[in-house]
Design a protein around this motif. Structure first.
Motif, PDB file in Angstrom:
ATOM      1  N   GLU A 167       0.882  -1.178   0.000  1.00 61.19           N
ATOM      2  CA  GLU A 167       0.000   0.000   0.000  1.00 61.19           C
ATOM      3  C   GLU A 167       0.916   1.223   0.000  1.00 61.19           C
ATOM      4  OE1 GLU A 167      -3.188   0.010  -0.392  1.00 61.19           O
ATOM      5  OE2 GLU A 167      -3.423  -2.162  -0.180  1.00 61.19           O
ATOM      6  N   ALA A 168       1.078   1.839  -1.162  1.00 59.38           N
ATOM      7  CA  ALA A 168       2.047   2.933  -1.331  1.00 59.38           C
ATOM      8  C   ALA A 168       1.808   4.088  -0.363  1.00 59.38           C
ATOM      9  CB  ALA A 168       2.001   3.430  -2.778  1.00 59.38           C
ATOM     10  N   ASP A 169       0.577   4.276   0.076  1.00 59.95           N
ATOM     11  CA  ASP A 169       0.285   5.381   0.988  1.00 59.95           C
ATOM     12  C   ASP A 169       0.999   5.230   2.333  1.00 59.95           C
ATOM     13  OD1 ASP A 169      -1.444   7.025  -0.612  1.00 59.95           O
ATOM     14  OD2 ASP A 169      -2.970   5.470  -0.398  1.00 59.95           O
ATOM     15  N   LEU A 170       1.378   4.024   2.704  1.00 60.61           N
ATOM     16  CA  LEU A 170       2.131   3.852   3.950  1.00 60.61           C
ATOM     17  C   LEU A 170       3.497   4.523   3.869  1.00 60.61           C
ATOM     18  CD1 LEU A 170       1.454   0.183   5.108  1.00 60.61           C
ATOM     19  CD2 LEU A 170       0.615   2.305   6.123  1.00 60.61           C
ATOM     20  N   ILE A 171       4.055   4.590   2.687  1.00 53.66           N
ATOM     21  CA  ILE A 171       5.369   5.211   2.496  1.00 53.66           C
ATOM     22  C   ILE A 171       5.260   6.728   2.417  1.00 53.66           C
ATOM     23  CG2 ILE A 171       7.371   5.355   0.936  1.00 53.66           C
ATOM     24  CD1 ILE A 171       7.180   2.623   2.170  1.00 53.66           C
ATOM     25  N   SER A 172       4.197   7.228   1.808  1.00 55.93           N
ATOM     26  CA  SER A 172       4.113   8.662   1.516  1.00 55.93           C
ATOM     27  C   SER A 172       3.305   9.484   2.507  1.00 55.93           C
ATOM     28  CB  SER A 172       3.529   8.862   0.111  1.00 55.93           C
ATOM     29  OG  SER A 172       2.202   8.357   0.065  1.00 55.93           O
ATOM     30  N   THR A 173       2.542   8.853   3.391  1.00 54.30           N
ATOM     31  CA  THR A 173       1.656   9.624   4.264  1.00 54.30           C
ATOM     32  C   THR A 173       2.422  10.577   5.177  1.00 54.30           C
ATOM     33  OG1 THR A 173      -0.145   9.510   5.855  1.00 54.30           O
ATOM     34  CG2 THR A 173       1.538   7.815   6.040  1.00 54.30           C
TER      35      THR A 173
ATOM     36  N   ARG B 138     -10.163  17.878  11.996  1.00 55.99           N
ATOM     37  CA  ARG B 138      -9.402  17.710  10.763  1.00 55.99           C
ATOM     38  C   ARG B 138      -9.988  16.545   9.968  1.00 55.99           C
ATOM     39  NH1 ARG B 138      -3.502  16.929  12.061  1.00 55.99           N
ATOM     40  NH2 ARG B 138      -3.689  19.120  12.603  1.00 55.99           N
ATOM     41  N   PRO B 139     -10.313  16.777   8.695  1.00 54.45           N
ATOM     42  CA  PRO B 139     -10.877  15.686   7.887  1.00 54.45           C
ATOM     43  C   PRO B 139      -9.819  14.631   7.555  1.00 54.45           C
ATOM     44  CG  PRO B 139     -10.553  17.651   6.542  1.00 54.45           C
ATOM     45  CD  PRO B 139     -10.209  18.029   7.950  1.00 54.45           C
ATOM     46  N   LEU B 140     -10.279  13.461   7.175  1.00 58.06           N
ATOM     47  CA  LEU B 140      -9.369  12.409   6.748  1.00 58.06           C
ATOM     48  C   LEU B 140      -8.625  12.858   5.496  1.00 58.06           C
ATOM     49  CD1 LEU B 140     -11.360  10.724   8.587  1.00 58.06           C
ATOM     50  CD2 LEU B 140     -10.911   8.846   7.044  1.00 58.06           C
ATOM     51  N   THR B 141      -7.334  12.552   5.430  1.00 58.02           N
ATOM     52  CA  THR B 141      -6.563  12.855   4.230  1.00 58.02           C
ATOM     53  C   THR B 141      -6.892  11.806   3.167  1.00 58.02           C
ATOM     54  OG1 THR B 141      -4.664  11.483   4.842  1.00 58.02           O
ATOM     55  CG2 THR B 141      -4.668  13.797   5.633  1.00 58.02           C
ATOM     56  N   ASP B 142      -6.505  12.087   1.939  1.00 58.76           N
ATOM     57  CA  ASP B 142      -6.733  11.107   0.876  1.00 58.76           C
ATOM     58  C   ASP B 142      -6.015   9.798   1.179  1.00 58.76           C
ATOM     59  OD1 ASP B 142      -8.321  12.886  -0.498  1.00 58.76           O
ATOM     60  OD2 ASP B 142      -6.725  13.541  -1.862  1.00 58.76           O
ATOM     61  N   GLU B 143      -4.780   9.895   1.728  1.00 56.88           N
ATOM     62  CA  GLU B 143      -4.033   8.681   2.076  1.00 56.88           C
ATOM     63  C   GLU B 143      -4.763   7.878   3.150  1.00 56.88           C
ATOM     64  OE1 GLU B 143      -0.984  11.644   0.612  1.00 56.88           O
ATOM     65  OE2 GLU B 143      -2.588  11.726   2.090  1.00 56.88           O
ATOM     66  N   GLU B 144      -5.270   8.568   4.168  1.00 64.23           N
ATOM     67  CA  GLU B 144      -5.988   7.892   5.247  1.00 64.23           C
ATOM     68  C   GLU B 144      -7.242   7.197   4.727  1.00 64.23           C
ATOM     69  OE1 GLU B 144      -4.630  10.848   8.919  1.00 64.23           O
ATOM     70  OE2 GLU B 144      -6.477  11.261   7.811  1.00 64.23           O
ATOM     71  N   LYS B 145      -7.953   7.867   3.837  1.00 64.27           N
ATOM     72  CA  LYS B 145      -9.154   7.258   3.245  1.00 64.27           C
ATOM     73  C   LYS B 145      -8.798   5.992   2.466  1.00 64.27           C
ATOM     74  CE  LYS B 145     -11.558  11.674   2.633  1.00 64.27           C
ATOM     75  NZ  LYS B 145     -11.983  12.673   1.634  1.00 64.27           N
ATOM     76  N   ARG B 146      -7.735   6.079   1.661  1.00 66.61           N
ATOM     77  CA  ARG B 146      -7.345   4.916   0.855  1.00 66.61           C
ATOM     78  C   ARG B 146      -6.886   3.751   1.733  1.00 66.61           C
ATOM     79  NH1 ARG B 146      -5.379   9.035  -2.825  1.00 66.61           N
ATOM     80  NH2 ARG B 146      -3.308   8.924  -1.869  1.00 66.61           N
ATOM     81  N   LEU B 147      -6.188   4.051   2.823  1.00 63.15           N
ATOM     82  CA  LEU B 147      -5.733   2.986   3.717  1.00 63.15           C
ATOM     83  C   LEU B 147      -6.918   2.321   4.433  1.00 63.15           C
ATOM     84  CD1 LEU B 147      -2.470   4.628   5.081  1.00 63.15           C
ATOM     85  CD2 LEU B 147      -2.638   2.666   3.518  1.00 63.15           C
TER      86      LEU B 147
ATOM     87  N   GLY C  33      -1.643   6.401   9.288  1.00 65.70           N
ATOM     88  CA  GLY C  33      -1.380   5.231   8.475  1.00 65.70           C
ATOM     89  C   GLY C  33      -0.206   4.451   9.035  1.00 65.70           C
ATOM     90  N   THR C  34      -0.441   3.167   9.359  1.00 68.15           N
ATOM     91  CA  THR C  34       0.611   2.313   9.903  1.00 68.15           C
ATOM     92  C   THR C  34       0.450   0.907   9.329  1.00 68.15           C
ATOM     93  OG1 THR C  34      -0.485   1.265  11.803  1.00 68.15           O
ATOM     94  CG2 THR C  34       0.227   3.544  12.101  1.00 68.15           C
ATOM     95  N   PRO C  35       1.504   0.091   9.395  1.00 66.21           N
ATOM     96  CA  PRO C  35       1.347  -1.297   8.957  1.00 66.21           C
ATOM     97  C   PRO C  35       0.458  -2.102   9.908  1.00 66.21           C
ATOM     98  CG  PRO C  35       3.540  -0.931   9.846  1.00 66.21           C
ATOM     99  CD  PRO C  35       2.884   0.403   9.763  1.00 66.21           C
ATOM    100  N   TYR C  36       0.213  -1.578  11.122  1.00 68.60           N
ATOM    101  CA  TYR C  36      -0.658  -2.261  12.080  1.00 68.60           C
ATOM    102  C   TYR C  36      -2.137  -2.048  11.757  1.00 68.60           C
ATOM    103  CZ  TYR C  36       3.749  -2.072  14.604  1.00 68.60           C
ATOM    104  OH  TYR C  36       5.069  -2.166  14.951  1.00 68.60           O
ATOM    105  N   GLY C  37      -2.433  -1.001  10.987  1.00 67.41           N
ATOM    106  CA  GLY C  37      -3.804  -0.690  10.607  1.00 67.41           C
ATOM    107  C   GLY C  37      -3.935   0.777  10.271  1.00 67.41           C
ATOM    108  N   PRO C  38      -5.034   1.165   9.639  1.00 67.80           N
ATOM    109  CA  PRO C  38      -5.237   2.571   9.304  1.00 67.80           C
ATOM    110  C   PRO C  38      -5.330   3.437  10.556  1.00 67.80           C
ATOM    111  CG  PRO C  38      -6.870   1.178   8.212  1.00 67.80           C
ATOM    112  CD  PRO C  38      -6.151   0.327   9.190  1.00 67.80           C
TER     113      PRO C  38
END
Length: 195
Positions: free
Chosen positions: A146-152, A171-180, A156-161
Motif C-alpha cells: 500500500e504505497a500510501d504507507l510510504i508517503s503519508t 481535521r478531515p481524513l486525508t486522501d491517504e488515510e481514506k485509501r488505507l 497510516g501504519t502497517p498495524y492498521g489505518p
C-alpha cells in the motif's frame, strides 16, 4: 455472502468516518457486505450504559453480531495509547465467545484516530489486537505494497489505518488515510473469502 463486522467507538466522529471508508472497501469485493456497529457510552459512576438504541449512527453491537460475522474490523480513538473504555468494556463481556471458540480463525484488523501525530496510534492499535489474539482471530495489518504507507504525512501504519484528527478533532481524513481505510476493508473481505 461474507459479512464483515465493522465495530467501533467514536466520540467526535473521526473513527466513524474511518468505518465508512472501511465499509466501502468491504463492499468493493464481490459477495461481501459491511455491517457497521458501535458500542454505547459507559457511566463513570456505575455499570449503567446508554439507551439500547442509539440516537444516531450505527446500531449497537450484540454478541450475535460477532458470532455471525466472517471477519472483524475493530476501531477506537486512542486514549493514552490504549483503546477507549466503552470498546474495552464490550470486549470484556465476550467471554462466552472465547469459551466456545466462536471467533477462532476469523480474520480481523484494527483502526484508530488520535488528535496528534504522536498520540499513541500504534500502541492503541496493538492494544486492540490483544483480545482478538486471545479469541484466536487471524490479525491482518496493511502491507507496504500500500504505497500510501510510504508517503503519508498524517495517519497510516502497517498495524492498521490511523487518522490524525487535530486538537479540535475537526481535521478531515486525508486522501491517504481514506485509501488505507478502504484497503483494510478490501483486505478483510478478501481474506474472509479465502479462508
Amino acid at each position: 455472502m461474507k459479512t464483515i463486522l465493522i465495530l467501533y467507538y467514536s466520540r467526535h466522529g473521526s473513527v466513524s468516518q474511518m468505518a465508512q471508508y472501511i465499509a466501502r472497501g468491504v463492499e468493493s469485493v464481490p459477495a461481501s457486505e459491511a455491517c457497521l456497529r458501535s458500542v454505547p457510552e459507559i457511566s463513570e459512576v456505575c455499570e449503567a450504559v446508554a439507551d439500547t438504541v442509539p440516537d444516531s449512527g450505527a446500531p449497537y453491537v450484540t454478541l450475535d453480531d460477532l458470532k455471525t460475522c466472517d471477519a472483524l474490523a475493530l476501531g477506537s480513538p486512542g486514549r493514552f495509547g490504549n483503546m477507549a473504555a466503552p470498546l474495552k468494556y464490550f470486549l470484556e463481556k465476550t467471554s462466552s465467545l472465547w469459551l466456545s471458540g466462536t471467533l477462532m480463525g476469523k480474520p480481523a484488523g484494527v483502526f484508530t484516530s488520535t488528535s496528534s501525530l504522536h498520540g499513541g496510534q500504534e500502541s492503541t492499535l496493538l492494544s486492540m489486537m490483544l483480545p482478538l489474539l486471545h479469541h484466536g482471530m487471524i490479525i491482518s495489518g496493511l502491507p507496504y505494497t500500500e504505497a500510501d504507507l510510504i508517503s503519508t504525512q498524517s495517519g497510516g501504519t502497517p498495524y492498521g489505518p490511523s487518522h490524525v484528527s487535530g486538537s479540535d478533532s475537526a481535521r478531515p481524513l486525508t486522501d491517504e488515510e481514506k485509501r488505507l481505510c478502504t484497503a483494510l476493508g478490501k483486505r478483510l473481505a478478501t481474506l474472509a473469502h479465502k479462508l
